[in-house]
Design a protein around this motif. Structure first.
Motif, PDB file in Angstrom:
ATOM      1  N   THR A  24       0.832  -1.198   0.000  1.00 57.28           N
ATOM      2  CA  THR A  24       0.000   0.000   0.000  1.00 57.28           C
ATOM      3  C   THR A  24       0.866   1.246   0.000  1.00 57.28           C
ATOM      4  OG1 THR A  24      -1.678  -1.173   1.303  1.00 57.28           O
ATOM      5  CG2 THR A  24      -1.846   1.233   1.199  1.00 57.28           C
ATOM      6  N   ILE A  25       0.488   2.239  -0.828  1.00 59.47           N
ATOM      7  CA  ILE A  25       1.160   3.544  -0.839  1.00 59.47           C
ATOM      8  C   ILE A  25       0.085   4.576  -0.534  1.00 59.47           C
ATOM      9  CG2 ILE A  25       2.655   5.112  -2.122  1.00 59.47           C
ATOM     10  CD1 ILE A  25       3.234   2.790  -4.052  1.00 59.47           C
ATOM     11  N   ASP A  26       0.064   5.055   0.692  1.00 60.31           N
ATOM     12  CA  ASP A  26      -0.994   5.967   1.122  1.00 60.31           C
ATOM     13  C   ASP A  26      -0.614   7.426   0.860  1.00 60.31           C
ATOM     14  OD1 ASP A  26      -2.608   3.912   2.075  1.00 60.31           O
ATOM     15  OD2 ASP A  26      -1.661   3.933   4.046  1.00 60.31           O
ATOM     16  N   PRO A  27      -1.526   8.204   0.265  1.00 60.51           N
ATOM     17  CA  PRO A  27      -1.281   9.642   0.084  1.00 60.51           C
ATOM     18  C   PRO A  27      -1.528  10.394   1.386  1.00 60.51           C
ATOM     19  CG  PRO A  27      -3.431   9.059  -0.786  1.00 60.51           C
ATOM     20  CD  PRO A  27      -2.801   7.773  -0.334  1.00 60.51           C
ATOM     21  N   VAL A  28      -0.635  11.327   1.714  1.00 52.01           N
ATOM     22  CA  VAL A  28      -0.778  12.120   2.935  1.00 52.01           C
ATOM     23  C   VAL A  28      -0.448  13.581   2.617  1.00 52.01           C
ATOM     24  CG1 VAL A  28      -0.246  10.215   4.501  1.00 52.01           C
ATOM     25  CG2 VAL A  28       1.605  11.671   3.643  1.00 52.01           C
ATOM     26  N   PRO A  29      -0.944  14.530   3.424  1.00 51.59           N
ATOM     27  CA  PRO A  29      -0.623  15.941   3.201  1.00 51.59           C
ATOM     28  C   PRO A  29       0.780  16.283   3.691  1.00 51.59           C
ATOM     29  CG  PRO A  29      -2.000  15.712   5.135  1.00 51.59           C
ATOM     30  CD  PRO A  29      -1.920  14.350   4.521  1.00 51.59           C
ATOM     31  N   THR A  30       1.271  17.429   3.249  1.00 52.43           N
ATOM     32  CA  THR A  30       2.595  17.894   3.664  1.00 52.43           C
ATOM     33  C   THR A  30       2.720  17.973   5.177  1.00 52.43           C
ATOM     34  OG1 THR A  30       2.849  19.170   1.624  1.00 52.43           O
ATOM     35  CG2 THR A  30       4.209  19.836   3.485  1.00 52.43           C
ATOM     36  N   SER A  31       1.630  18.314   5.838  1.00 46.42           N
ATOM     37  CA  SER A  31       1.648  18.462   7.298  1.00 46.42           C
ATOM     38  C   SER A  31       2.016  17.173   8.019  1.00 46.42           C
ATOM     39  CB  SER A  31       0.283  18.953   7.791  1.00 46.42           C
ATOM     40  OG  SER A  31      -0.750  18.059   7.382  1.00 46.42           O
ATOM     41  N   ALA A  32       1.939  16.037   7.334  1.00 47.22           N
ATOM     42  CA  ALA A  32       2.301  14.761   7.947  1.00 47.22           C
ATOM     43  C   ALA A  32       3.803  14.628   8.133  1.00 47.22           C
ATOM     44  CB  ALA A  32       1.779  13.600   7.107  1.00 47.22           C
ATOM     45  N   PHE A  33       4.567  15.429   7.375  1.00 49.31           N
ATOM     46  CA  PHE A  33       6.028  15.403   7.474  1.00 49.31           C
ATOM     47  C   PHE A  33       6.540  16.829   7.661  1.00 49.31           C
ATOM     48  CE2 PHE A  33       5.018  11.611   4.935  1.00 49.31           C
ATOM     49  CZ  PHE A  33       5.753  10.637   5.616  1.00 49.31           C
ATOM     50  N   PRO A  34       6.380  17.400   8.854  1.00 50.10           N
ATOM     51  CA  PRO A  34       6.820  18.784   9.085  1.00 50.10           C
ATOM     52  C   PRO A  34       8.334  18.927   8.944  1.00 50.10           C
ATOM     53  CG  PRO A  34       6.243  17.717  11.160  1.00 50.10           C
ATOM     54  CD  PRO A  34       5.800  16.794  10.068  1.00 50.10           C
ATOM     55  N   THR A  35       8.759  20.002   8.293  1.00 50.75           N
ATOM     56  CA  THR A  35      10.181  20.288   8.114  1.00 50.75           C
ATOM     57  C   THR A  35      10.455  21.741   8.488  1.00 50.75           C
ATOM     58  OG1 THR A  35       9.798  20.900   5.797  1.00 50.75           O
ATOM     59  CG2 THR A  35      10.416  18.614   6.239  1.00 50.75           C
ATOM     60  N   PRO A  36      11.689  22.057   8.903  1.00 56.06           N
ATOM     61  CA  PRO A  36      12.030  23.439   9.263  1.00 56.06           C
ATOM     62  C   PRO A  36      11.822  24.416   8.105  1.00 56.06           C
ATOM     63  CG  PRO A  36      13.713  21.924  10.050  1.00 56.06           C
ATOM     64  CD  PRO A  36      12.812  21.135   9.150  1.00 56.06           C
ATOM     65  N   ALA A  37      12.178  23.977   6.887  1.00 54.61           N
ATOM     66  CA  ALA A  37      12.033  24.834   5.705  1.00 54.61           C
ATOM     67  C   ALA A  37      10.745  24.484   4.969  1.00 54.61           C
ATOM     68  CB  ALA A  37      13.224  24.661   4.776  1.00 54.61           C
ATOM     69  N   GLN A  38       9.935  25.488   4.691  1.00 57.28           N
ATOM     70  CA  GLN A  38       8.657  25.268   4.022  1.00 57.28           C
ATOM     71  C   GLN A  38       8.867  25.006   2.541  1.00 57.28           C
ATOM     72  OE1 GLN A  38       5.859  28.379   4.797  1.00 57.28           O
ATOM     73  NE2 GLN A  38       4.210  27.438   3.612  1.00 57.28           N
ATOM     74  N   ARG A  39       8.283  23.930   2.031  1.00 59.50           N
ATOM     75  CA  ARG A  39       8.365  23.606   0.613  1.00 59.50           C
ATOM     76  C   ARG A  39       7.135  24.131  -0.117  1.00 59.50           C
ATOM     77  NH1 ARG A  39      11.997  19.304  -0.788  1.00 59.50           N
ATOM     78  NH2 ARG A  39      10.813  19.168  -2.728  1.00 59.50           N
ATOM     79  N   PRO A  40       7.276  24.613  -1.336  1.00 59.89           N
ATOM     80  CA  PRO A  40       6.109  25.090  -2.087  1.00 59.89           C
ATOM     81  C   PRO A  40       5.192  23.938  -2.475  1.00 59.89           C
ATOM     82  CG  PRO A  40       8.081  25.116  -3.458  1.00 59.89           C
ATOM     83  CD  PRO A  40       8.530  24.805  -2.076  1.00 59.89           C
ATOM     84  N   HIS A  41       3.882  24.158  -2.357  1.00 58.25           N
ATOM     85  CA  HIS A  41       2.919  23.140  -2.768  1.00 58.25           C
ATOM     86  C   HIS A  41       2.799  23.081  -4.286  1.00 58.25           C
ATOM     87  CE1 HIS A  41       0.975  21.933   1.110  1.00 58.25           C
ATOM     88  NE2 HIS A  41       1.572  23.049   1.495  1.00 58.25           N
ATOM     89  N   ASN A  42       2.892  24.222  -4.921  1.00 55.14           N
ATOM     90  CA  ASN A  42       2.751  24.290  -6.370  1.00 55.14           C
ATOM     91  C   ASN A  42       4.107  24.591  -7.001  1.00 55.14           C
ATOM     92  OD1 ASN A  42       1.985  24.662  -9.021  1.00 55.14           O
ATOM     93  ND2 ASN A  42       1.026  26.650  -8.676  1.00 55.14           N
ATOM     94  N   SER A  43       4.718  23.572  -7.580  1.00 54.76           N
ATOM     95  CA  SER A  43       6.009  23.747  -8.249  1.00 54.76           C
ATOM     96  C   SER A  43       5.874  23.688  -9.764  1.00 54.76           C
ATOM     97  CB  SER A  43       6.995  22.661  -7.780  1.00 54.76           C
ATOM     98  OG  SER A  43       7.349  22.851  -6.427  1.00 54.76           O
ATOM     99  N   ARG A  44       4.652  23.902 -10.263  1.00 50.08           N
ATOM    100  CA  ARG A  44       4.430  23.887 -11.715  1.00 50.08           C
ATOM    101  C   ARG A  44       5.113  25.090 -12.357  1.00 50.08           C
ATOM    102  NH1 ARG A  44      -0.487  22.930  -9.132  1.00 50.08           N
ATOM    103  NH2 ARG A  44      -1.605  21.006  -9.667  1.00 50.08           N
ATOM    104  N   LEU A  45       5.885  24.847 -13.414  1.00 47.19           N
ATOM    105  CA  LEU A  45       6.559  25.918 -14.151  1.00 47.19           C
ATOM    106  C   LEU A  45       6.208  25.817 -15.629  1.00 47.19           C
ATOM    107  CD1 LEU A  45      10.149  25.728 -12.558  1.00 47.19           C
ATOM    108  CD2 LEU A  45       8.314  27.336 -11.990  1.00 47.19           C
ATOM    109  N   SER A  46       5.766  26.901 -16.218  1.00 49.57           N
ATOM    110  CA  SER A  46       5.459  26.929 -17.642  1.00 49.57           C
ATOM    111  C   SER A  46       6.746  27.026 -18.451  1.00 49.57           C
ATOM    112  CB  SER A  46       4.561  28.130 -17.960  1.00 49.57           C
ATOM    113  OG  SER A  46       4.454  28.301 -19.363  1.00 49.57           O
ATOM    114  N   THR A  47       6.900  26.161 -19.437  1.00 43.14           N
ATOM    115  CA  THR A  47       8.098  26.177 -20.285  1.00 43.14           C
ATOM    116  C   THR A  47       7.799  26.743 -21.678  1.00 43.14           C
ATOM    117  OG1 THR A  47       7.669  23.896 -21.012  1.00 43.14           O
ATOM    118  CG2 THR A  47       9.087  24.200 -19.069  1.00 43.14           C
ATOM    119  N   HIS A  48       6.688  27.447 -21.816  1.00 42.03           N
ATOM    120  CA  HIS A  48       6.298  27.979 -23.123  1.00 42.03           C
ATOM    121  C   HIS A  48       7.385  28.883 -23.707  1.00 42.03           C
ATOM    122  CE1 HIS A  48       3.742  29.453 -26.341  1.00 42.03           C
ATOM    123  NE2 HIS A  48       4.056  30.685 -25.991  1.00 42.03           N
ATOM    124  N   LYS A  49       7.965  29.749 -22.889  1.00 36.63           N
ATOM    125  CA  LYS A  49       8.982  30.681 -23.379  1.00 36.63           C
ATOM    126  C   LYS A  49      10.186  29.925 -23.920  1.00 36.63           C
ATOM    127  CE  LYS A  49      12.113  34.361 -21.843  1.00 36.63           C
ATOM    128  NZ  LYS A  49      12.580  35.169 -20.676  1.00 36.63           N
TER     129      LYS A  49
END
Length: 213
Positions: free
Chosen positions: A164-189
């Motif tokens: 089983t691979i269970d999905p969990v929110p970021t809050s389940a693994f707290p870290t000192p440095a906050q990671r961005p939730h949305n890392s989507r980058l447009s490569t159109h340019k």
């Protein structure tokens, strides 16, 4: 220092930056003109590096990328495979979205971009200096990434214990440095200016797995 030297000599400077220059909000892919807002010291210093390079006046290619991996050394896929061989259940974050991007893809992109930028500069007054987003196409979560890696490893004959691979929110693994939730980058340019096609992230991960397995 490198930027100043490049400006003085007319050299091109390639600098690798990150999606961490953004605040990770929203659900759409950010382009190069989107407002920045780093959440961490790492993101802030990377943004400051971009600004100093631009201020130097040197010819430059700043490539913002994310979720970079390579077949050699430690990486997310290796960690997931190790844990999958040891445990029946895994929990993996599913609310951070991005595109796994191979170091080999970045190397190929860089070589082609530098070649094009130098040849264009030599033949005209057009300057291709600037910031470009450089990531594989498509998107997934860390949970989706892990699931893909484990499925492909099994297809390639790797025996794994995980059931089983269970999905969990970021809050389940707290870290000192906050990671961005949305890392989507447009490569159109990047694709429009340099005429490059970005392969789907699955293609690079598949190639990496073939090498490490």
């Amino acid at each position: 220092m490198l930027a100043r030297c490049a400006a003085e000599t007319g050299a091109w400077l390639v600098h690798y930056s990150t999606d961490y220059v953004f605040d990770g909000s929203g659900e759409t892919a950010r382009d190069e003109q989107a407002a920045t807002g780093p959440l961490s010291v790492y993101g802030q210093t990377k943004l400051e590096g971009e600004e100093l390079i631009r201020a130097s006046g040197c010819r430059h290619l700043i490539l913002r990328t994310s979720w970079v991996y390579a077949a050699r050394g430690g990486n997310f896929a290796r960690t997931m495979l190790r844990l999958a061989a040891e445990r029946e259940r895994l929990t993996v974050i599913d609310d951070q979205i991005g595109a796994p991007t191979g170091a080999d893809l970045l190397a190929d992109l860089t070589a082609q971009m530098v070649r094009t930028a130098m040849s264009t500069a030599a033949g005209s007054d057009l300057d291709l200096s600037g910031v470009y987003h450089a990531v594989a196409s498509g998107e997934t979560s860390w949970h989706g990434y892990a699931s893909f890696v484990i499925e492909r490893a099994r297809q390639k004959g790797r025996e794994l214990k995980v059931q089983t691979i269970d999905p969990v929110p970021t809050s389940a693994f707290p870290t000192p440095a906050q990671r961005p939730h949305n890392s989507r980058l447009s490569t159109h340019k990047l694709q429009q200016v340099f005429g490059l096609r970005l392969p789907p992230w699955q293609q690079g991960v598949e190639r990496m797995l073939t090498e490490i397995l």
